[in-house]
Design a protein around this motif. Structure first.
Motif, mmCIF file in Angstrom:
data_model
loop_
_atom_site.group_PDB
_atom_site.id
_atom_site.type_symbol
_atom_site.label_atom_id
_atom_site.label_comp_id
_atom_site.label_asym_id
_atom_site.label_seq_id
_atom_site.Cartn_x
_atom_site.Cartn_y
_atom_site.Cartn_z
ATOM 1 N N THR A 2 24.298 30.808 39.653
ATOM 2 C CA THR A 2 24.097 31.811 41.255
ATOM 3 C C THR A 2 25.838 32.849 41.024
ATOM 4 O O THR A 2 27.090 32.239 40.914
ATOM 5 C CB THR A 2 24.935 30.823 42.197
ATOM 6 N N PRO A 3 25.188 33.828 41.721
ATOM 7 C CA PRO A 3 26.610 35.358 41.818
ATOM 8 C C PRO A 3 27.772 34.764 43.185
ATOM 9 O O PRO A 3 27.150 33.994 43.814
ATOM 10 C CB PRO A 3 26.099 36.086 41.761
ATOM 11 N N PRO A 4 28.941 35.387 42.336
ATOM 12 C CA PRO A 4 30.400 35.285 43.511
ATOM 13 C C PRO A 4 29.907 35.972 44.917
ATOM 14 O O PRO A 4 28.702 36.972 44.369
ATOM 15 C CB PRO A 4 31.020 35.497 42.279
ATOM 16 N N GLN A 5 29.641 35.122 45.601
ATOM 17 C CA GLN A 5 29.257 35.684 46.628
ATOM 18 C C GLN A 5 30.891 36.579 47.986
ATOM 19 O O GLN A 5 31.813 36.245 47.568
ATOM 20 C CB GLN A 5 29.493 34.320 47.921
ATOM 21 N N ARG A 6 29.890 38.073 48.269
ATOM 22 C CA ARG A 6 30.412 38.068 48.423
ATOM 23 C C ARG A 6 30.745 39.118 50.440
ATOM 24 O O ARG A 6 29.653 37.721 50.563
ATOM 25 C CB ARG A 6 30.363 40.377 48.770
ATOM 26 N N ARG A 7 31.075 39.367 51.099
ATOM 27 C CA ARG A 7 31.324 39.253 52.572
ATOM 28 C C ARG A 7 31.233 40.469 53.130
ATOM 29 O O ARG A 7 31.990 40.780 52.547
ATOM 30 C CB ARG A 7 31.909 38.348 53.601
ATOM 31 N N ARG A 8 30.383 41.072 53.551
ATOM 32 C CA ARG A 8 29.933 42.246 54.263
ATOM 33 C C ARG A 8 31.687 42.543 54.829
ATOM 34 O O ARG A 8 31.645 41.686 55.472
ATOM 35 C CB ARG A 8 28.722 42.906 54.485
ATOM 36 N N ARG A 9 31.710 43.848 55.019
ATOM 37 C CA ARG A 9 32.735 44.342 56.621
ATOM 38 C C ARG A 9 32.158 44.956 57.250
ATOM 39 O O ARG A 9 30.651 46.230 56.960
ATOM 40 C CB ARG A 9 34.135 44.938 55.945
#
Ligand code: GDP
Ligand code: MG
Lengths: 136, 206
Positions: A2-9
């Motif tokens: 699984t790709p690393p998770q980002r959090r939108r801003r």
């Protein structure tokens, strides 16, 4: 895998503050080329010299022109962006803006203000760009 | 500077000169980590041989170890490739390929100011190097699309998985591309333009 998770801003309520100027001793202050020059846009608004401000020579190099100015005037017989002037001269952008500011003040060159992002993008411009890209 | 002799005077080739009728230029920024294909993408769509502009950063702007003492100032040069596409007799478009690493943000004030939008190039081998720049674009209200460059040695994820991982809002486009191909790079730029057009119709950039 699984790709690393980002959090939108979220957009910041205010435009992001200008970055802190590089730390400098007071003695250095006078030497820093400040970006204080301005040019006048089509709407009368004053804008700083941008990477894509177009520079056009007003006249043939006068006999008083420095060698650098003469080179810029030849180069800008047709409109040329500040970025291109920087690239062809092999000089950093900031150095070139200082040179061009002097030339603007001496009315050796004219500047054509860039198209900047509006709160609402100009639809006819976007359509023209799409049309232009399709021709590529 | 040494520009002696008229045959060595720098400047665009005659065929690369813009018409006198050109009144204004717009810019788009292509941003991504080292080796992700920015230079390749600029080169594949540009109508002129890509050029390089540079800017000098002082140590403080880089944000690296400053244990050398405040009297020592190292200047680092940051280069940006750019290309150009003529749109009409009046309008010209410039594309800037910009490193996405934190240490280059110092320069961004001038660059993203006024850009119509951005293409975030990502590479599935190192997705997270682009996360910070995406956050910055969101905070700055700069509209962007995501282009996934597919390298043979990189993991392949379905686009839906990537969208979820990147936490992209449903309307933000994410597309695959091959930056080496002009048609593919052009399609990425078209995707950005269509996205901006949609935002414009909707009546808001956010
Ligand atoms: N397979 C593949 N290789 C690419 C692609 N785009 C760029 N490359 C290669 O990746 C390397 C780095 O590309 P470059 O444009 O210099 O990256 P930059 O550091 O972001 O400017 C070069 O060897 C390119 O030929 C792509 O879409 N697919
Ligand atoms: Mg590069």
């Amino acid at each position: 895998m699984t790709p690393p998770q980002r959090r939108r801003r979220q957009p910041l309520p205010l435009p992001p503050p200008a970055p802190a100027p590089p730390a400098e001793s007071p003695a250095d202050r006078g030497k820093q080329p400040d970006r204080l020059y301005t040019i006048t846009g089509p709407d009368g608004e004053r804008a700083p010299l941008d990477l894509v401000t177009l520079i056009v020579a007003c006249a043939d190099p006068p006999s008083s022109a420095t060698p650098e100015q003469t080179v810029v005037l030849r180069m800008c017989a047709a409109p040329l962006s500040v970025a291109e002037v920087s690239a062809y001269l092999g000089l950093p952008f900031t150095v070139v803006t200082v040179l061009l500011t002097e030339m603007l003040a001496a009315e050796l060159v004219q500047a054509r203000a860039p198209i900047v992002r509006q709160k609402l993008p100009d639809r006819s411009l976007l359509e023209a760009v799409m049309h232009g890209l399709q021709r590529l | 500077m040494d520009f002696k002799g008229s045959d060595t005077v720098p400047g665009p080739r005659a065929e690369d000169q813009l018409p006198q009728t050109t009144t204004a230029a717009a810019k788009i920024v292509i941003v991504g980590g080292f080796g992700v294909g920015k230079t390749t993408m600029v080169g594949s769509v540009s109508e002129i041989k890509p050029l390089t502009t540079e800017e000098t950063m002082t140590q403080a702007g880089i944000g690296v170890d400053d244990d050398f003492g405040s009297d020592t100032k190292t200047a680092t040069t940051v280069a940006m490739d750019f290309g150009r596409i003529r749109i009409t007799d009046k309008v010209v478009l410039y594309l800037f390929g910009t490193p996405g690493q934190e240490r280059f943000w110092f320069l961004w004030n001038g660059l993203f100011e006024g850009a119509l939008g951005a293409v975030v190039l990502v590479d599935t081998r190192r997705l997270e190097v682009s996360y910070e720049v995406m956050g910055r674009l969101e905070e700055g209200g700069v509209p962007f699309v995501v282009a996934v460059n597919t390298f043979p040695d990189g993991p392949r994820y379905p686009l839906d998985d990537l969208r979820a991982a990147l936490d992209l809002p449903p309307d933000v486009p994410i597309v695959e591309c091959d930056a080496r191909r002009r048609a593919s790079s052009r399609d990425v730029l078209m995707t950005l333009m269509r996205f901006l057009h949609t935002l414009s119709l909707r009546g808001s950039l956010t």
